[in-house]
Design an enzyme around this catalytic site. Sequence first.
Site, PDB file in Angstrom:
ATOM      1  CB  CYS A   1      -0.946   0.080   1.423  1.00  0.00           C
ATOM      2  SG  CYS A   1      -2.385  -0.897   0.825  1.00  0.00           S
TER       3      CYS A   1
HETATM    4  N1  LIG Z   1      -2.823  -7.137   0.936  1.00  0.00           N
HETATM    5  C1  LIG Z   1      -2.946  -5.833   1.473  1.00  0.00           C
HETATM    6  O1  LIG Z   1      -2.415  -5.454   2.614  1.00  0.00           O
HETATM    7  C2  LIG Z   1      -3.626  -5.340   0.410  1.00  0.00           C
HETATM    8  C3  LIG Z   1      -4.480  -4.717   0.552  1.00  0.00           C
HETATM    9  C4  LIG Z   1      -5.290  -3.471  -0.385  1.00  0.00           C
HETATM   10  C5  LIG Z   1      -5.046  -3.964  -1.295  1.00  0.00           C
HETATM   11  N2  LIG Z   1      -3.730  -4.572  -2.707  1.00  0.00           N
HETATM   12  C6  LIG Z   1      -4.011  -4.484  -3.367  1.00  0.00           C
HETATM   13  O2  LIG Z   1      -4.526  -5.973  -4.153  1.00  0.00           O
HETATM   14  C7  LIG Z   1      -4.019  -6.851  -5.232  1.00  0.00           C
HETATM   15  C8  LIG Z   1      -3.476  -7.945  -4.555  1.00  0.00           C
HETATM   16  O3  LIG Z   1      -3.047  -7.768  -3.480  1.00  0.00           O
HETATM   17  P1  LIG Z   1      -2.356  -9.148  -2.621  1.00  0.00           P
HETATM   18  O4  LIG Z   1      -2.248  -8.806  -1.213  1.00  0.00           O
HETATM   19  O5  LIG Z   1      -3.631 -10.027  -2.533  1.00  0.00           O
HETATM   20  O6  LIG Z   1      -1.390  -9.800  -2.994  1.00  0.00           O
HETATM   21  P2  LIG Z   1      -0.387 -11.664  -3.845  1.00  0.00           P
HETATM   22  O7  LIG Z   1       0.326 -11.198  -3.826  1.00  0.00           O
HETATM   23  O8  LIG Z   1      -0.982 -11.886  -2.161  1.00  0.00           O
HETATM   24  O9  LIG Z   1      -1.609 -12.548  -3.871  1.00  0.00           O
HETATM   25  C9  LIG Z   1      -1.781 -12.012  -5.919  1.00  0.00           C
HETATM   26  C10 LIG Z   1      -2.704 -13.583  -6.682  1.00  0.00           C
HETATM   27  O10 LIG Z   1      -2.928 -13.449  -7.696  1.00  0.00           O
HETATM   28  C11 LIG Z   1      -1.726 -14.377  -8.405  1.00  0.00           C
HETATM   29  N3  LIG Z   1      -2.034 -14.309  -9.674  1.00  0.00           N
HETATM   30  C12 LIG Z   1      -0.985 -13.570  -9.994  1.00  0.00           C
HETATM   31  N4  LIG Z   1      -1.408 -13.088 -11.639  1.00  0.00           N
HETATM   32  C13 LIG Z   1      -2.629 -14.355 -11.560  1.00  0.00           C
HETATM   33  C14 LIG Z   1      -3.704 -14.525 -12.688  1.00  0.00           C
HETATM   34  N5  LIG Z   1      -3.364 -14.714 -14.119  1.00  0.00           N
HETATM   35  N6  LIG Z   1      -4.604 -15.236 -12.185  1.00  0.00           N
HETATM   36  C15 LIG Z   1      -4.700 -15.940 -11.525  1.00  0.00           C
HETATM   37  N7  LIG Z   1      -3.771 -15.993 -10.327  1.00  0.00           N
HETATM   38  C16 LIG Z   1      -3.244 -14.631 -10.058  1.00  0.00           C
HETATM   39  C17 LIG Z   1      -0.374 -14.808  -7.564  1.00  0.00           C
HETATM   40  O11 LIG Z   1       0.074 -15.332  -7.636  1.00  0.00           O
HETATM   41  C18 LIG Z   1      -0.465 -14.356  -6.507  1.00  0.00           C
HETATM   42  O12 LIG Z   1      -1.052 -15.733  -5.640  1.00  0.00           O
HETATM   43  C19 LIG Z   1      -2.849  -5.435  -5.448  1.00  0.00           C
HETATM   44  O13 LIG Z   1      -3.639  -4.487  -6.401  1.00  0.00           O
HETATM   45  C20 LIG Z   1      -2.186  -5.108  -4.236  1.00  0.00           C
HETATM   46  O14 LIG Z   1      -2.351  -3.535  -3.927  1.00  0.00           O
HETATM   47  C21 LIG Z   1      -3.334  -5.226  -0.758  1.00  0.00           C
END
Ligand SMILES: NC(=O)c1ccc[n+]([C@@H]2O[C@H](COP(=O)([O-])OP(=O)(O)OC[C@H]3O[C@@H](n4cnc5c(N)ncnc54)[C@H](O)[C@@H]3O)[C@@H](O)[C@H]2O)c1
Length: 426
Positions: free
Chosen positions: A268
């Site tokens: 973030c």
């Molecule tokens: N972690 C947080 O606290 C948080 C909070 C708010 C927003 N976000 C946003 O949410 C989004 C995801 O973050 P996250 O923390 O869950 O990431 P993460 O890396 O934990 O999870 C994302 C998952 O997507 C998978 N992935 C990648 N490409 C893919 C595809 N084409 N098809 C299927 N799966 C695929 C990856 O293998 C991974 O397991 C980002 O944009 C992030 O900025 C995260």
Amino acid sequence: MTGTPSPSSAKLVIVGQGYVGLPIAIRAVEVGFSVVGIDVDTVRVAALSAGQSFVEDVFSSDLQAALASGRYLPTSDYADAQDFDSAIITVPTPLKESLPDLSFIRAAAVQLAPLLRPGATVVLESTTYPGTTEELLVPLLEGTSLLTAGRDFYVGYSPERIDPGNRRWGLVNTPKVVSGINEDSLRTVEALYARLVDDVVPVSGCKEAELTKLLENTFRHVNVALVNEIAMFARELGVDVWEAIDAASTKPFGYMRFTPGPGVGGHCLPIDPTYLSWQVRRQVHRSFRFVELANDINDHMPDHVVLRITAGLNRCQKAVNGSTVLVLGLAYKPNTSDIRESPALRIVELLTDLGADVQVVDAHVEAHRCPPGVTLVELTEARVHAADAVVIVTDHDDVDYGLLDQPATWVLDTRRRLTAKHVEFL
Ligand SMILES: NC(=O)c1ccc[n+]([C@@H]2O[C@H](COP(=O)([O-])OP(=O)(O)OC[C@H]3O[C@@H](n4cnc5c(N)ncnc54)[C@H](O)[C@@H]3O)[C@@H](O)[C@H]2O)c1
């Protein structure tokens, strides 16, 4: 035609089973959806299929209950998403060579497009710059589906506000901002999330929803940078910044408490605001000075921590080179295992480069996720005794801080967790 899925049979696809996607998947199973959780990471999918959660906010027991319900399928195969009613995209949006990398959203959209059918809804949750949903996602979905977004199927954006490790505010009780590319889309997106969370906050367009997330994150990034800079100056001025922060926090209006720290980590703060500054530069040819300044200050905090350790050792007539430094906490925030962009990694790297023997304590982080050169150890009295310096970088709750009560050991507490006299603070 209506895109509102019928509650009993609704098939919901969550693309990405990470920190954001997995909690949504489990919640959706709880409220009756039939959920397909797609992730390209086959190791992750295998663990999920075996009932092992790697996300603190999802207990393995809840995951196992979801699997046992027969309505949760973790998979790497997009074919399992066939005939979906709704899909939520939660894939990463990192930076690549300091520029937004939307390749994961692109890949997800290209895979979902051939599976789209009339009446379906697709929502993007990944954090990104305003315009991504309408300018990138919609054309990709329309491209091979031969359907028209907003008429044949529905598209929206809903920013994720999850705060891993936060026991008070979770997915269900944190209001969820929702948007659609037109009225019909907004209606279907709103109906979808109304089943998942307590409060839904509709906004008029996807760009406003996309900006909402970046505003929230930039606000925190800038305020963290502000207290970090004040903390560095206050120390030089001989003023206790923590006491000033505590006193300022008694003001019931017009002030919000932020505290200094070793730098920012996760997704973030270090990454998301850069999506906005990149877009401002690209579209209106101006620099977003607040973000650049905040990046500059927050990125510098690990150097400042190492400088403080160097000075502390110096006062004990020791050099960093050859000293044993015990680093408590590798994850970027307390009570989580997430080490993405963690300032602790940079602190360990800087200390190692200076010749210190660095030992890291973090029971939350799995050893195989640590970068090369990082050795995880257990916190013991003997280790504290043998260390020339101890630095608390992340203050997990389950650490026995009583072990640091050895006045002979120099301790830097970057989170002000401790109160003992021999401990220094930022
Ligand atoms: N972690 C947080 O606290 C948080 C909070 C708010 C927003 N976000 C946003 O949410 C989004 C995801 O973050 P996250 O923390 O869950 O990431 P993460 O890396 O934990 O999870 C994302 C998952 O997507 C998978 N992935 C990648 N490409 C893919 C595809 N084409 N098809 C299927 N799966 C695929 C990856 O293998 C991974 O397991 C980002 O944009 C992030 O900025 C995260």
